[in-house]
Design an enzyme around this catalytic site. Structure first.
Site, PDB file in Angstrom:
ATOM      1  N   ARG A   1      50.012  51.957  35.985  1.00 40.01           N
ATOM      2  CA  ARG A   1      48.861  52.568  36.666  1.00 40.01           C
ATOM      3  C   ARG A   1      47.942  53.250  35.654  1.00 40.01           C
ATOM      4  O   ARG A   1      46.721  53.172  35.751  1.00 40.01           O
ATOM      5  CB  ARG A   1      49.353  53.575  37.710  1.00 40.01           C
ATOM      6  CG  ARG A   1      50.030  52.938  38.899  1.00 40.01           C
ATOM      7  CD  ARG A   1      50.308  53.944  39.997  1.00 40.01           C
ATOM      8  NE  ARG A   1      51.531  54.700  39.802  1.00 40.01           N
ATOM      9  CZ  ARG A   1      52.700  54.395  40.367  1.00 40.01           C
ATOM     10  NH1 ARG A   1      52.808  53.323  41.137  1.00 40.01           N
ATOM     11  NH2 ARG A   1      53.767  55.151  40.167  1.00 40.01           N
TER      12      ARG A   1
ATOM     13  N   PHE B   1      47.724  45.216  48.323  1.00 37.72           N
ATOM     14  CA  PHE B   1      49.078  45.732  48.560  1.00 37.72           C
ATOM     15  C   PHE B   1      49.156  47.166  48.013  1.00 37.72           C
ATOM     16  O   PHE B   1      50.059  47.515  47.273  1.00 37.72           O
ATOM     17  CB  PHE B   1      50.142  44.845  47.906  1.00 37.72           C
ATOM     18  CG  PHE B   1      49.990  43.378  48.191  1.00 37.72           C
ATOM     19  CD1 PHE B   1      50.458  42.839  49.383  1.00 37.72           C
ATOM     20  CD2 PHE B   1      49.377  42.532  47.284  1.00 37.72           C
ATOM     21  CE1 PHE B   1      50.330  41.473  49.651  1.00 37.72           C
ATOM     22  CE2 PHE B   1      49.235  41.176  47.531  1.00 37.72           C
ATOM     23  CZ  PHE B   1      49.714  40.648  48.729  1.00 37.72           C
TER      24      PHE B   1
ATOM     25  N   ASP C   1      46.389  47.203  52.626  1.00 40.48           N
ATOM     26  CA  ASP C   1      47.820  47.073  52.868  1.00 40.48           C
ATOM     27  C   ASP C   1      48.054  46.767  54.341  1.00 40.48           C
ATOM     28  O   ASP C   1      47.292  47.212  55.215  1.00 40.48           O
ATOM     29  CB  ASP C   1      48.562  48.361  52.482  1.00 40.48           C
ATOM     30  CG  ASP C   1      50.043  48.117  52.230  1.00 40.48           C
ATOM     31  OD1 ASP C   1      50.422  47.953  51.057  1.00 40.48           O
ATOM     32  OD2 ASP C   1      50.807  48.073  53.209  1.00 40.48           O
TER      33      ASP C   1
ATOM     34  N   ASP D   1      49.552  43.949  43.488  1.00 40.59           N
ATOM     35  CA  ASP D   1      50.875  44.580  43.361  1.00 40.59           C
ATOM     36  C   ASP D   1      51.691  44.301  44.626  1.00 40.59           C
ATOM     37  O   ASP D   1      52.006  45.200  45.401  1.00 40.59           O
ATOM     38  CB  ASP D   1      50.699  46.086  43.156  1.00 40.59           C
ATOM     39  CG  ASP D   1      52.031  46.808  42.966  1.00 40.59           C
ATOM     40  OD1 ASP D   1      53.019  46.145  42.625  1.00 40.59           O
ATOM     41  OD2 ASP D   1      52.069  48.040  43.170  1.00 40.59           O
TER      42      ASP D   1
ATOM     43  N   CYS E   1      57.575  42.144  41.273  1.00 33.99           N
ATOM     44  CA  CYS E   1      58.713  43.068  41.202  1.00 33.99           C
ATOM     45  C   CYS E   1      60.007  42.378  41.629  1.00 33.99           C
ATOM     46  O   CYS E   1      60.997  43.040  41.932  1.00 33.99           O
ATOM     47  CB  CYS E   1      58.463  44.309  42.063  1.00 33.99           C
ATOM     48  SG  CYS E   1      58.256  43.959  43.816  1.00 33.99           S
TER      49      CYS E   1
END
Length: 400
Positions: free
Chosen positions: A214, A230, A252, A301, A341
């Site tokens: 970030r 996201f 989101d 993300d 991730c």
């Protein structure tokens, strides 16, 4: 000391012998002696050579989770105190400890345990039967270690509500550990203020692993028009806003996350420049493309699109689609930050998927940097599951 002995089959235990921490059920030749699930057992190679000690659980395909390679090591309070002290000293040297992950399971040689610190609150997950038995002891010891550095923990919340517990034969558990407190906890990271919902937020309430990723986007966001996909509780969007972005849109699908993101924007005085939308990203991006929208920076993300090897093919399609759509929305010379991730979407496959997306939309990518998870989520070589986050920043070039 429990004397039950697990003996491996000949030729098995390759992961363990190369530094890993897991022994799977199909690697075991025999278990001799009396034991209960969750007990500590000795592990021998097929020829009787001692390999160490760990927790056993017949309910789990990960049959043994190793604690130590020293077969004479007592697993007691002193053992856990050393493990926790080592973990804390490592964080003090490598990360901002105002909020950080203090214990990252196998990578800190405490398999099945996660402990996050948010300001003066601890949130923990016990994901394996063996470690679950010791959670009261572990929390007490950790509080004492932190107090030595003048850090007094105001409250502890348990988030042992992950699906992994079902694979261990455990029920999901969440709630206050030893006294009630306000579960909206304020933290500061990279100069940004957040309210972390440790009770109902995803995982333990906040994704600490992206801390320095970030920070890395801040320098690219001054005077920029930014799209954060996201966005969850707005972390990348707010880093863009505090860095001086002219406008930021965070998107989101979770209404709860968007409400929290809006609170966070207000907390930082950014509501005029950082706004949020409760939409499905896959549906929204084609709409923005049709409207002719272009951004100086697009951030992707997404949640893990795969949590098993069997669904990797579908995950590749999802990552390719989202990166393709994201690239189309970046201005010529603008920037794309994109990540995965998922442990099963490894570095090579993720890189290949991004390259395919770039070819499909006829852009050239100039790599700014490649990053992984924050150092408080250390990657233990030979424990592949500890390496999961891949993060790229690219400049998107069309006219060259």
């Amino acid at each position: 000391m429990n004397k039950a002995i697990v003996t491996l089959k000949k030729g098995e235990g390759r992961m363990l012998k190369s530094g890993g921490a897991w022994i799977f059920d199909n690697e075991i030749e025999s278990v001799m002696g009396n034991f209960d699930d969750g007990d500590i057992v000795l592990v021998h190679d097929f020829d009787g050579y001692p390999l160490g000690r760990g927790f056993i659980n017949r309910h789990s395909k990960i049959r043994v989770r190793m604690l130590t390679r020293n077969i004479d090591q007592e697993i007691n309070e002193a053992f856990f105190a050393k493990r926790l002290r080592d973990a804390w000293e490592y964080r003090k040297k490598t990360v901002d400890i105002s909020s950080c992950r203090i214990v990252f399971g196998e990578a800190d040689f405490l398999p099945g345990m996660v402990i996050d610190k948010f300001s003066d609150v601890l949130v923990f997950q016990a994901l394996a039967l063996g470690i679950d038995r010791y959670k009261e002891l572990l929390i007490r010891i950790l509080r004492e270690i932190l107090q030595e550095d003048g850090i007094w923990i105001h409250g502890v919340y348990e988030r042992s509500d992950a699906k992994e517990r079902e694979k261990e034969g455990l029920s999901k558990v969440s709630g206050f550990f030893d006294g009630k407190f306000d579960t909206d906890v304020e933290i500061v990271e990279n100069g940004v203020r957040y309210l972390v919902d440790v009770k109902d937020g995803q995982k333990t309430g906040f994704f600490l692993d992206q801390k320095y990723n970030r920070l890395a986007i801040q320098r690219l966001c001054k005077d920029a028009k930014v799209l954060d996909c996201f966005t969850h509780t707005g972390s990348f969007a707010l880093n863009a806003g505090i860095a001086g972005a002219s406008s930021v849109l965070g998107v989101d699908a979770s209404e709860l996350a968007i409400k929290q993101a809006e609170k966070n924007a207000e907390l930082n005085g950014l509501s005029d420049r950082v706004r949020f939308m409760n939409r499905d990203v896959f549906a929204l991006l084609p709409e923005l493309e049709k409207q002719g929208e272009k951004f100086d920076m697009v951030i992707l993300d997404p949640p893990a699109f795969t949590k098993s090897r069997s669904s990797v093919k579908n995950a590749v399609k999802g990552y390719r689609e989202i990166n393709l759509r994201g690239m189309k929305l970046v201005k010529d010379g603008g920037f794309l930050a994109t990540c995965s991730c998922s442990h099963f979407m490894d570095y090579e496959l993720f890189t290949k998927t991004i390259a395919q997306a770039a070819r499909n939309v006829h852009v050239r990518l100039r790599q700014v940097e490649f990053r992984t998870q924050s150092p408080d989520h250390p990657i233990l070589w030979a424990a592949d599951e500890s390496y999961y986050l891949k993060f790229y920043i690219f400049q998107v070039c069309r006219e060259y």
